[in-house]
Design a protein around this motif. Structure first.
Motif, PDB file in Angstrom:
ATOM      1  N   ALA A 240      57.114  68.132  61.237  1.00  0.00           N
ATOM      2  CA  ALA A 240      57.510  67.374  62.443  1.00  0.00           C
ATOM      3  C   ALA A 240      56.275  66.799  63.138  1.00  0.00           C
ATOM      4  N   VAL A 241      55.243  67.615  63.282  1.00  0.00           N
ATOM      5  CA  VAL A 241      54.023  67.129  63.949  1.00  0.00           C
ATOM      6  C   VAL A 241      53.359  66.049  63.089  1.00  0.00           C
ATOM      7  N   THR A 242      53.328  66.294  61.789  1.00  0.00           N
ATOM      8  CA  THR A 242      52.701  65.329  60.879  1.00  0.00           C
ATOM      9  C   THR A 242      53.378  63.964  60.959  1.00  0.00           C
ATOM     10  N   LEU A 243      54.706  63.959  61.010  1.00  0.00           N
ATOM     11  CA  LEU A 243      55.424  62.676  61.076  1.00  0.00           C
ATOM     12  C   LEU A 243      55.167  61.982  62.414  1.00  0.00           C
ATOM     13  N   LYS A 244      54.973  62.762  63.460  1.00  0.00           N
ATOM     14  CA  LYS A 244      54.621  62.165  64.755  1.00  0.00           C
ATOM     15  C   LYS A 244      53.200  61.598  64.720  1.00  0.00           C
ATOM     16  N   VAL A 245      52.303  62.309  64.051  1.00  0.00           N
ATOM     17  CA  VAL A 245      50.940  61.789  63.882  1.00  0.00           C
ATOM     18  C   VAL A 245      51.002  60.473  63.107  1.00  0.00           C
ATOM     19  N   GLN A 246      51.840  60.457  62.080  1.00  0.00           N
ATOM     20  CA  GLN A 246      51.985  59.239  61.283  1.00  0.00           C
ATOM     21  C   GLN A 246      52.406  58.048  62.135  1.00  0.00           C
ATOM     22  N   GLU A 247      53.401  58.283  62.991  1.00  0.00           N
ATOM     23  CA  GLU A 247      53.887  57.181  63.829  1.00  0.00           C
ATOM     24  C   GLU A 247      52.768  56.643  64.720  1.00  0.00           C
ATOM     25  N   LEU A 248      51.943  57.537  65.234  1.00  0.00           N
ATOM     26  CA  LEU A 248      50.840  57.101  66.105  1.00  0.00           C
ATOM     27  C   LEU A 248      49.757  56.394  65.289  1.00  0.00           C
TER      28      LEU A 248
ATOM     29  N   GLN B 108      55.348  68.916  70.502  1.00  0.00           N
ATOM     30  CA  GLN B 108      54.937  68.240  69.258  1.00  0.00           C
ATOM     31  C   GLN B 108      54.363  66.859  69.542  1.00  0.00           C
ATOM     32  N   ASP B 109      54.953  66.151  70.493  1.00  0.00           N
ATOM     33  CA  ASP B 109      54.422  64.830  70.860  1.00  0.00           C
ATOM     34  C   ASP B 109      53.006  64.950  71.403  1.00  0.00           C
ATOM     35  N   ARG B 110      52.818  65.935  72.267  1.00  0.00           N
ATOM     36  CA  ARG B 110      51.506  66.097  72.881  1.00  0.00           C
ATOM     37  C   ARG B 110      50.450  66.472  71.835  1.00  0.00           C
ATOM     38  N   VAL B 111      50.800  67.420  70.963  1.00  0.00           N
ATOM     39  CA  VAL B 111      49.832  67.851  69.947  1.00  0.00           C
ATOM     40  C   VAL B 111      49.518  66.699  68.991  1.00  0.00           C
ATOM     41  N   ALA B 112      50.558  65.955  68.602  1.00  0.00           N
ATOM     42  CA  ALA B 112      50.324  64.816  67.706  1.00  0.00           C
ATOM     43  C   ALA B 112      49.383  63.810  68.354  1.00  0.00           C
ATOM     44  N   ALA B 113      49.599  63.552  69.645  1.00  0.00           N
ATOM     45  CA  ALA B 113      48.730  62.610  70.353  1.00  0.00           C
ATOM     46  C   ALA B 113      47.308  63.162  70.428  1.00  0.00           C
ATOM     47  N   GLY B 114      47.186  64.456  70.639  1.00  0.00           N
ATOM     48  CA  GLY B 114      45.869  65.091  70.686  1.00  0.00           C
ATOM     49  C   GLY B 114      45.144  64.965  69.358  1.00  0.00           C
ATOM     50  N   ILE B 115      45.883  65.169  68.274  1.00  0.00           N
ATOM     51  CA  ILE B 115      45.284  65.065  66.938  1.00  0.00           C
ATOM     52  C   ILE B 115      44.749  63.648  66.712  1.00  0.00           C
ATOM     53  N   VAL B 116      45.552  62.659  67.107  1.00  0.00           N
ATOM     54  CA  VAL B 116      45.110  61.269  66.897  1.00  0.00           C
ATOM     55  C   VAL B 116      43.902  60.947  67.776  1.00  0.00           C
ATOM     56  N   LYS B 117      43.895  61.465  68.998  1.00  0.00           N
ATOM     57  CA  LYS B 117      42.723  61.252  69.857  1.00  0.00           C
ATOM     58  C   LYS B 117      41.484  61.865  69.224  1.00  0.00           C
ATOM     59  N   GLY B 118      41.641  63.055  68.673  1.00  0.00           N
ATOM     60  CA  GLY B 118      40.510  63.721  68.029  1.00  0.00           C
ATOM     61  C   GLY B 118      39.991  62.926  66.839  1.00  0.00           C
ATOM     62  N   ILE B 119      40.917  62.428  66.035  1.00  0.00           N
ATOM     63  CA  ILE B 119      40.536  61.619  64.869  1.00  0.00           C
ATOM     64  C   ILE B 119      39.734  60.400  65.332  1.00  0.00           C
ATOM     65  N   LYS B 120      40.244  59.735  66.371  1.00  0.00           N
ATOM     66  CA  LYS B 120      39.586  58.511  66.839  1.00  0.00           C
ATOM     67  C   LYS B 120      38.205  58.808  67.405  1.00  0.00           C
TER      68      LYS B 120
END
Ligand SMILES: [Zn+2]
Length: 479
Positions: free
Chosen positions: A333-341, A461-473
């Motif tokens: 679920a988190v991975t798919l949210k990361v994907q969308e972002l 899950q939305d928050r963590v996914a957004a956090g992961i993408v921020k970290g990647i960036k």
């Protein structure tokens, strides 16, 4: 090597093999280690029990030089290699790998003075590449230093990527599951297009592998139609192939029932060129992989390439939460949210190691990232431990991953709002064997009531996914 220790025990490894025939003899099975055929002693022969080929780890242990200890009283086998320590207990299907509980497909067993343990499990935990050639009935083991691009495997198709993966002891489809599965009614290759006929909507997972170059299409929740074998070559182990002669980019199309649980048909194109093609799936009964379309392989377009790995999946549920939920579902679920972002990021390309409830092996996940020369590898998990343990951890193995770990952890702590349990170093297969900065995120404890109550909410899950993408960036300098 280690012959004294071996007197105490013979290991035999599980290797799921003839899922359709159940008890086929494995007498003709061979084992190659880094391209060299192992001479099996009389009491170290391969066996097949309940549809699983058991191979003598004793031989492998001797050849590989692992340190092995057998404690008779607790029936515990300890296997050590460099910084990986694995403890296996007879009749218990949970192994301890560097202190982490990991579920095995089958429990080790004691069969007339012989301890038998799962080969693929052991191999992957120890960083070996394990593959199975169903036609040649051959197991290939490749050590990290010993591989030379798969060319060591004799015969065709030695990469084993269409063989039924080890660990599945189910014989055939479970009753009641049949109705939900899509049927693959036909596979054809013409006009430089692969066409797959299905009778229900299917969401394929397409990725490339190198050395040799392949395009892999996994079809989750599918099986071959009952009529398939009347039109296509399909052997008793549900493997078949089509030789391609008219299209220079492709040499062969291979297909198999790759997994029984969940039932997954895998189709592999053996490629003569580096190419992926475009997937066209309009849910109209025909899935097309069009090689006429120039779709570049991810990461070859100047963008940064990130591999997102949803931990576990398919037959491997991961940890089970206090309320009975499965870790694999949280991870996906988190991975798919990361994907969308990530889709919104113009400078980042991404590949998921799985986008549905499938189980790519640990070495598959690593291979995807290494073959693509990804810039980053991020594995998403949730943890389990004591009822009081709570919070988030970021794991890395190689020192070049530390900077990424620190950045990702900062965002994981902030986005989850959970206790900061720190950045930690640990020898985990996916963070150890990848060749780029790689981390494994433990996004909370499923064994903790409070953490668990949050982890399955959309908001968390939305928050963590957004956090992961921020970290990647931030790590990639793309803010
Ligand atoms: Zn996990």
């Amino acid at each position: 090597m280690k012959k004294g220790l071996a007197a105490l025990l013979f290991f035999v490894m599980w290797f799921a093999l003839f899922p359709q025939t159940g008890q086929a003899a494995a007498g003709g099975t061979s084992i190659y280690l880094d391209g060299n055929k192992l001479e099996l002693s009389k009491n170290g022969q391969v066996q097949n029990i309940n549809g699983s080929v058991m191979i003598p780890i004793r031989v492998v242990v001797e050849e590989l030089g692992y340190v092995v200890d057998w404690e008779k009283k607790t029936r515990t086998v300890t296997i050590q290699q460099q910084d990986t320590v694995m403890k296996l207990v007879v009749d218990q299907s949970t192994a301890l790998v560097n202190g982490t509980k990991i579920q095995m497909p089958v429990a080790p067993k004691l069969v007339s003075d012989t301890v038998i343990v799962p080969l693929r499990f052991l191999g992957e935990q120890m960083g070996l590449s394990v593959s199975w050639d169903n036609q040649l009935k051959t197991v290939y083991l490749v050590t990290p230093a010993g591989g030379n691009g798969g060319e060591t495997s004799p015969g065709d198709g030695g990469d084993g990527d269409t063989g039924t993966p080890p660990g599945d002891t189910d014989s055939g489809t479970q009753p009641g599951q049949t109705d939900n599965l899509a049927n693959v009614g036909g596979i054809s290759f013409s006009d430089n297009r692969l066409m797959i006929a299905v009778d229900q909507n299917v969401t394929p997972n397409v990725f490339t592998m190198a050395n040799p170059q392949r395009v892999v299409i996994d079809l989750p929740n599918t099986k071959f139609a009952d009529t398939f074998s009347s039109g296509y070559h399909l052997d008793s182990t549900q493997n078949g192939f089509i030789d391609i002669t008219e299209y220079p980019e492709v040499s062969k199309v291979r297909y198999s029932l790759y997994n029984n649980n969940p039932s997954t048909v895998r189709i592999v194109l053996d490629m003569n060129v580096v190419k992926m093609g475009e997937l066209i799936n309009e849910n109209d009964g025909l899935i097309i992989l069009d090689l006429n379309k120039e779709v570049s392989i991810p990461g070859s377009n100047g963008k940064k390439l990130v591999v997102i790995d949803a931990g576990h999946g398919g037959k491997d549920p991961g940890a089970i939460s206090v309320t009975g939920k499965k870790e694999k579902d949280f991870n996906l679920a988190v991975t798919l949210k990361v994907q969308e972002l990530l889709k919104k990021e113009t400078n980042i390309d991404f590949v998921l190691t799985r986008s549905s409830d499938t189980y790519p092996s640990l070495s598959d996940r690593v291979k995807i990232a290494n073959d693509l020369n990804a810039d980053l590898f991020i594995s998403i998990h949730a943890n389990a431990g004591s009822a009081t343990a709570s919070g988030v951890e970021t794991y890395y193995t190689r020192s070049e991953s530390l900077a990424l770990a620190k950045v990702m952890h900062k965002y994981l702590v902030a986005s989850s709002g959970l206790t900061d349990r720190g950045v930690r170093s640990k020898s985990l297969h996916v963070t150890r064997e990848t060749k780029m900065p790689a981390v494994l995120l433990e996004c909370g404890y499923l064994s903790n009531k409070s953490d668990n109550a949050k982890l399955y909410t959309e908001d968390f899950q939305d928050r963590v996914a957004a956090g992961i993408v921020k970290g990647i960036k931030e790590y990639l300098g793309l803010q």
